[in-house]
Design a protein around this motif. Sequence first.
Motif, PDB file in Angstrom:
ATOM      1  N   VAL A  31       0.933  -1.138   0.176  1.00 58.14           N
ATOM      2  CA  VAL A  31       0.226  -0.091   0.099  1.00 58.14           C
ATOM      3  C   VAL A  31       0.888   1.173  -0.083  1.00 58.14           C
ATOM      4  O   VAL A  31       1.901   1.228   0.913  1.00 58.14           O
ATOM      5  CB  VAL A  31      -0.834   0.020   1.283  1.00 58.14           C
ATOM      6  N   GLN A  32       0.704   2.129  -0.959  1.00 55.33           N
ATOM      7  CA  GLN A  32       1.235   3.292  -1.095  1.00 55.33           C
ATOM      8  C   GLN A  32       0.829   4.080   0.063  1.00 55.33           C
ATOM      9  O   GLN A  32      -0.585   4.574   0.540  1.00 55.33           O
ATOM     10  CB  GLN A  32       1.345   4.354  -2.192  1.00 55.33           C
ATOM     11  N   SER A  59       2.662   7.346   0.985  1.00 57.44           N
ATOM     12  CA  SER A  59       3.070   8.659   0.619  1.00 57.44           C
ATOM     13  C   SER A  59       3.549   8.603  -1.051  1.00 57.44           C
ATOM     14  O   SER A  59       4.239   7.846  -1.313  1.00 57.44           O
ATOM     15  CB  SER A  59       3.980   9.369   1.460  1.00 57.44           C
ATOM     16  N   LEU A  94      17.696  -0.119  -1.174  1.00 57.94           N
ATOM     17  CA  LEU A  94      16.356   0.099  -0.314  1.00 57.94           C
ATOM     18  C   LEU A  94      16.552  -0.358   0.984  1.00 57.94           C
ATOM     19  O   LEU A  94      15.523  -0.019   1.906  1.00 57.94           O
ATOM     20  CB  LEU A  94      14.997  -0.538  -1.033  1.00 57.94           C
ATOM     21  N   THR A 106       6.565   6.413  -0.395  1.00 56.15           N
ATOM     22  CA  THR A 106       6.752   5.350   0.825  1.00 56.15           C
ATOM     23  C   THR A 106       5.700   4.466   0.639  1.00 56.15           C
ATOM     24  O   THR A 106       4.488   4.887   0.186  1.00 56.15           O
ATOM     25  CB  THR A 106       6.554   6.275   2.187  1.00 56.15           C
ATOM     26  N   PHE A 107       6.268   3.283   0.803  1.00 57.42           N
ATOM     27  CA  PHE A 107       5.172   1.966   0.452  1.00 57.42           C
ATOM     28  C   PHE A 107       5.133   1.178   1.827  1.00 57.42           C
ATOM     29  O   PHE A 107       6.043   1.082   2.676  1.00 57.42           O
ATOM     30  CB  PHE A 107       5.425   1.111  -0.535  1.00 57.42           C
ATOM     31  N   GLU A 108       3.769   0.717   2.307  1.00 59.53           N
ATOM     32  CA  GLU A 108       3.864  -0.315   3.562  1.00 59.53           C
ATOM     33  C   GLU A 108       3.812  -1.681   3.058  1.00 59.53           C
ATOM     34  O   GLU A 108       2.782  -1.912   2.119  1.00 59.53           O
ATOM     35  CB  GLU A 108       2.848  -0.052   4.462  1.00 59.53           C
ATOM     36  N   VAL A 158       8.776   0.869   3.129  1.00 61.63           N
ATOM     37  CA  VAL A 158       9.953   0.826   2.336  1.00 61.63           C
ATOM     38  C   VAL A 158       9.791   2.302   1.726  1.00 61.63           C
ATOM     39  O   VAL A 158       8.678   2.539   1.086  1.00 61.63           O
ATOM     40  CB  VAL A 158       9.536  -0.039   1.134  1.00 61.63           C
ATOM     41  N   PHE A 203      11.151   4.600  -1.092  1.00 65.41           N
ATOM     42  CA  PHE A 203      11.262   4.227  -2.849  1.00 65.41           C
ATOM     43  C   PHE A 203      11.533   5.419  -3.401  1.00 65.41           C
ATOM     44  O   PHE A 203      10.770   6.170  -4.004  1.00 65.41           O
ATOM     45  CB  PHE A 203      10.091   3.641  -3.183  1.00 65.41           C
TER      46      PHE A 203
END
Lengths: 327, 243
Positions: A236-237, A239, B10, B55-57, B67, B69
């Motif tokens: 899930v993004q 930001s 990363l 930014t990714f979860e 993460v 990115f």
Amino acid sequence: MRPDPSVLLLTTLIGAGQGLFLAIFTAQAYALFDLLPAQDGHRFHAHGSLIALALCAAGLAASFFHLGRPARAWRAAARWRTSWLSREVIALPAFMAVVLLYGVAQVLDWRPTLATLPSGPVIDATFALGVAGTLLAFTLTVCTAMIYACLPFLREWASPLTPVNFILMGGASGFTLAAAFSLAAAPALVRFYAGWALILTLAAAAGRIASLMRNARLRPRSTIQTAIGIKHPRIVQKSMGFTGASFNTREFFHRRAPAFLRHVRTLFVGAAFAAPAALLAGYAFGGLPGVALPWAFAIQFAGLLAERWYFFAEANHPQNLYYGVIA
Amino acid sequence: MTQLALVIDLNVCVGCHACVTSCKQWNTSGSAGPLADTEPYGADPSGAFFNRVQTFEVGEYPNTQTVHFPKSCLHCEDPPCVPVCPTGASYKRAEDGIVLVDYDRCIGCKYCSWACPYGAREVDPERKVMTKCTLCVDRVYDQRLPVAERKPACVLACPTSARLFGDIHDPDSGVSQAIRDHAGYALMPEWGTHPSNHYLPRRKTPVRIHADELTRVDNPLRIDRQLPKPPKSDPSLDDVMSW
């Protein structure tokens, strides 16, 4: 993708212009073999090609509004070896020039004989120009469509149906316009044009509905997993890296609800294909008055604008995977 | 053949955006003209950047990883944005593989941005031409800079050294070794663009503790047979720890 009004107008206007020129010249080709009554060069062929030229000029003018630096547009002819856009930039003025020459030759009645067919028909200069214009009309449509069809990751566009549909839809609107135009300029041809406009409209409907069905079944080849290279089913993004807007959040998103898209789809299937087909069939077989034909063209052109809007809106650019927070 | 590229780790990127701001600073101050913003202090700020950190979860709570990115132009070995350009303004340099835009020939038709699956190109809102990461081509060849500073601004700014810069066609370069040793990968390999920039994946840092390591066998207290732990009431060196 965000539908840009300038591109919608460019593709629909030059489509109608090409279709109209093809229609105008078809009558001359048929007349050569005595399949249709020959028409007055000035009143019909010259005026018709002038309308086709005006449509293409309007489309060309609209296209400049798409450019950030329109004053440099002439540079766009440079890379015709690799770029379909560059090929279109060459093909459009070339087609317009031939249409202009065809119209001028018809006005001046400049018909030097180039060849005589064994069975008797005489190939004159206007006919040769018409053949050249016909070839360029198809070249131009293919170039325009391939601008979209050549991008492999825009999978809704990357299909042979795209150039086929551009040819059919341009032809349908051009022949419908020719039917309306011939009401005043060549009454003997109205039924001929209305019949062909009906056939082309039905063929375009079949092609476009086929592409709608194809696109509905497409599975995205790029996913968020391949986009950032992390193998996990749940990503899930959180930001996108900035709070404001950017080129990427404007150019590739149409920002409309799915329901709006469905309504546009219904609208364009009705307005671009069903309604004009009904009017054309009504004129050809059901005794509708001639005024139905200008209406058929107006409705069809508006429908094709909606079709082109949907064409852009349905294309899902893989870069949108990087903007999941606003998608 | 040389192919300059970035390798982004990363595993150590902390998402601080130092690469974003240093990139913007360098490229808005250069000879190629400003990298413009519109309404930077207004209600709806916008602007062109060559580099963005997202930014990714990954995963389901509580087993999640955040993460960060960073993404800029990947300088593809087979760039789809170059052949579509009608003017030839978009090109790939033969000598070092950097994909550049000639701002004086660009007509701003945006077709190259459609042809880039990565969204790496952004139109400058004032110059109205397409812009993109240049790999700081105006830094990396600048003979006036010390050799250590002939790197892209983002690489110099990264506080965790998450960004490496070098020639990925040279098997002995640091970037090639990093790609080999740490399983460097490319984005969206399905389109055959062969991006030059590579990413190094997250790595687990396993800590293996065996039972006998929990107790120091050479602990003097153990040797003196004062284990187990004495009561808190016993005197200690610092009056807090009992031992």
